[in-house]
Design an enzyme around this catalytic site. Structure first.
Site, PDB file in Angstrom:
ATOM      1  N   TRP A  99     -46.186   8.600  -4.576  1.00 43.95           N
ATOM      2  CA  TRP A  99     -45.417   7.487  -5.288  1.00 43.95           C
ATOM      3  C   TRP A  99     -46.546   6.384  -5.768  1.00 43.95           C
ATOM      4  O   TRP A  99     -46.607   5.806  -6.757  1.00 43.95           O
ATOM      5  CB  TRP A  99     -44.497   6.749  -4.487  1.00 43.95           C
ATOM      6  CG  TRP A  99     -43.374   7.859  -4.264  1.00 43.95           C
ATOM      7  CD1 TRP A  99     -43.008   8.370  -3.098  1.00 43.95           C
ATOM      8  CD2 TRP A  99     -42.497   8.568  -5.298  1.00 43.95           C
ATOM      9  NE1 TRP A  99     -41.790   9.237  -3.346  1.00 43.95           N
ATOM     10  CE2 TRP A  99     -41.558   9.160  -4.385  1.00 43.95           C
ATOM     11  CE3 TRP A  99     -42.414   8.309  -6.727  1.00 43.95           C
ATOM     12  CZ2 TRP A  99     -40.601   9.949  -5.131  1.00 43.95           C
ATOM     13  CZ3 TRP A  99     -41.390   9.350  -7.214  1.00 43.95           C
ATOM     14  CH2 TRP A  99     -40.681   9.752  -6.685  1.00 43.95           C
ATOM     15  N   ASP A 166     -43.892  -1.721  -3.341  1.00 46.48           N
ATOM     16  CA  ASP A 166     -42.719  -0.625  -3.758  1.00 46.48           C
ATOM     17  C   ASP A 166     -42.115  -0.274  -2.096  1.00 46.48           C
ATOM     18  O   ASP A 166     -42.836   0.243  -1.536  1.00 46.48           O
ATOM     19  CB  ASP A 166     -43.226   0.590  -4.279  1.00 46.48           C
ATOM     20  CG  ASP A 166     -42.568   1.709  -4.334  1.00 46.48           C
ATOM     21  OD1 ASP A 166     -40.957   1.737  -3.686  1.00 46.48           O
ATOM     22  OD2 ASP A 166     -42.615   2.834  -4.651  1.00 46.48           O
ATOM     23  N   LYS A 190     -32.442   5.017  -0.893  1.00 44.92           N
ATOM     24  CA  LYS A 190     -33.077   5.403   0.351  1.00 44.92           C
ATOM     25  C   LYS A 190     -32.167   4.751   1.383  1.00 44.92           C
ATOM     26  O   LYS A 190     -31.874   5.568   2.461  1.00 44.92           O
ATOM     27  CB  LYS A 190     -34.348   5.401   0.601  1.00 44.92           C
ATOM     28  CG  LYS A 190     -35.337   5.741  -0.803  1.00 44.92           C
ATOM     29  CD  LYS A 190     -35.454   7.228  -0.698  1.00 44.92           C
ATOM     30  CE  LYS A 190     -35.772   8.027  -2.051  1.00 44.92           C
ATOM     31  NZ  LYS A 190     -37.184   7.392  -2.404  1.00 44.92           N
TER      32      LYS A 190
HETATM   33  C1  PLP Z   1     -37.751   7.660  -3.935  1.00 50.52           C
HETATM   34  C2  PLP Z   1     -39.126   6.928  -4.138  1.00 50.52           C
HETATM   35  C3  PLP Z   1     -39.549   6.379  -5.457  1.00 50.52           C
HETATM   36  C4  PLP Z   1     -38.889   7.149  -6.606  1.00 50.52           C
HETATM   37  O1  PLP Z   1     -37.791   6.391  -6.882  1.00 50.52           O
HETATM   38  P1  PLP Z   1     -36.586   6.613  -8.188  1.00 50.52           P
HETATM   39  O2  PLP Z   1     -35.538   5.597  -8.102  1.00 50.52           O
HETATM   40  O3  PLP Z   1     -36.326   8.160  -7.912  1.00 50.52           O
HETATM   41  O4  PLP Z   1     -37.748   6.415  -9.369  1.00 50.52           O
HETATM   42  C5  PLP Z   1     -40.480   5.402  -5.441  1.00 50.52           C
HETATM   43  N1  PLP Z   1     -41.314   5.170  -4.459  1.00 50.52           N
HETATM   44  C6  PLP Z   1     -40.848   5.406  -3.559  1.00 50.52           C
HETATM   45  C7  PLP Z   1     -41.792   4.792  -1.928  1.00 50.52           C
HETATM   46  C8  PLP Z   1     -39.931   6.203  -2.868  1.00 50.52           C
HETATM   47  O5  PLP Z   1     -39.531   6.512  -1.755  1.00 50.52           O
END
Ligand code: PLP
Length: 356
Positions: A99, A166, A190
């Site tokens: 990511w 993030d 999540k």
């Molecule tokens: C799941 C995830 C993403 C992607 O998220 P989307 O909402 O599907 O774009 C990005 N960064 C992390 C750390 C993730 O766990």
């Protein structure tokens, strides 16, 4: 049979979140209308949006001078938005997982990207340390929890330049010192709610740094100035997030959930370390995530993988197959995962060992 949902995302949510959202889809607060069919500018929805922001601020202890935003396009669109808004010349990125690497890839469309350190060569089995953050970077981007590899940066680091994180997969899992961050963002699916909404917690003074012309919907100013109501927000998804936030508050907030999360993670890591069949692929135990627990069979037992998945399935354990880039298993044990779920998985591991 009762299911224990270890899916990485979308993932387990509190029962009350699902129940209350189901009710509001049928009939919101006895209004005779569904949350799906009311105006996003109605009094009812404005109250839902406000309470969601206020609760997020309260739970994370967000200082004044920050705005809470609800956006669409997931964390993945945030990768581009961050760079579009704030990368004027050069940005620094920590490459701690795929990511993180995807975030850096988007940034390259807007300017120079300096990767300060990477653990890619070691298949991201640790979080790089001992790097220098360039003082001339517009910002420094990190991923607090690497969902795929099961590593987590559990401390709020200090950065000489604006720190952008993030936090898709560990937001609200522990108390955070928000004041150290210029921006914290993530997808909701999540630890907070269903897919379809992303959150951003942004230091308002960052808006002064925006200079590039860009589409209205990519500009953070649009969302701050219009209180996340420039266009139609994902009303149902936000409603569901609000139910999770209320659940968290009733539970005692982030200190309480953090204690529960570390207890749950310890239970599982202790079994991984004790069990003769399994091991952690991580090279540094201090990086072990309390949200995504990655484990594999020791090389000599690798052939048993499918069989263990079957045994787990027979006990109601869902979603523990590891990501294709790591193999093995990943138990995602977000806030809403019960103690009972962890105990069931640990029991399955013990039984499997005794029969192997
Ligand atoms: C799941 C995830 C993403 C992607 O998220 P989307 O909402 O599907 O774009 C990005 N960064 C992390 C750390 C993730 O766990």
């Amino acid at each position: 049979m009762k299911k224990y949902n270890f899916n990485p995302g979308p993932s387990v949510l509190p029962e009350i979140t699902i129940k209350n959202t189901a009710e509001a889809i049928l009939n919101l607060n006895g209004s005779g209308l569904s949350i799906m069919e009311i105006s996003h500018r109605s009094k009812d929805f404005e109250a839902i949006l406000k309470e969601s922001k206020d609760l997020l601020k309260e739970l994370l202890n967000i200082p004044s001078g920050y705005s809470v935003l609800f956006l669409q396009g997931g964390a993945s669109l945030q990768f581009a938005m961050v760079a579009s808004n704030f990368l004027n010349k050069k940005a620094a990125y920590l490459d701690s997982g795929s990511w993180a690497s995807k975030a850096a890839k988007e940034a390259k469309l807007y300017g120079e990207v300096q990767v300060v350190a990477s653990s890619k060569e070691q298949n991201y089995t640790f979080i790089p340390k001992n790097y220098t953050i360039p003082a001339d970077a517009d910002y420094f981007h990190i991923t607090t929890n690497n969902t795929i590899y099961g590593t987590e940066l559990k401390t709020d680091i200090s950065s000489p330049v604006p720190l952008i994180a993030d936090a898709s997969s560990d937001i609200l899992s522990r108390p955070m010192d928000v004041s150290k961050y210029a921006l914290i963002y993530g997808g909701a699916q999540k630890n907070l709610g269903p897919a379809g909404v992303a959150f951003a917690i942004i230091r308002d003074s960052m808006l002064e740094k925006i200079s590039r012309p860009m589409p209205t919907m990519l500009n953070y100013k649009t969302f701050v100035e219009n209180d996340s109501l420039y266009n139609t927000p994902p009303c149902v998804a936000i409603y569901a997030c609000l139910q999770t936030l209320k659940w968290l508050k009733d539970l005692g907030g982030l200190n309480a959930i953090y204690k529960m999360n570390t207890d749950k993670a310890d239970m599982l890591y202790n079994e991984i370390d004790r069990n003769k069949l399994f091991m952690s692929p991580l090279t540094s135990s201090e990086d072990r995530s309390i949200m995504n627990v990655v484990f594999v069979f020791k090389p000599e037992y690798k052939a048993l993988e499918e069989k263990f998945l079957e045994v787990a399935k027979s006990k109601g354990i869902v979603g523990i197959k590891g990501h294709r880039s790591v193999g093995g298993f990943r138990a995602s044990i977000y806030n809403a995962m019960s103690d009972e779920g962890i105990k069931t998985l640990v029991q399955a591991m013990k039984e499997f060992e005794s029969q192997a």
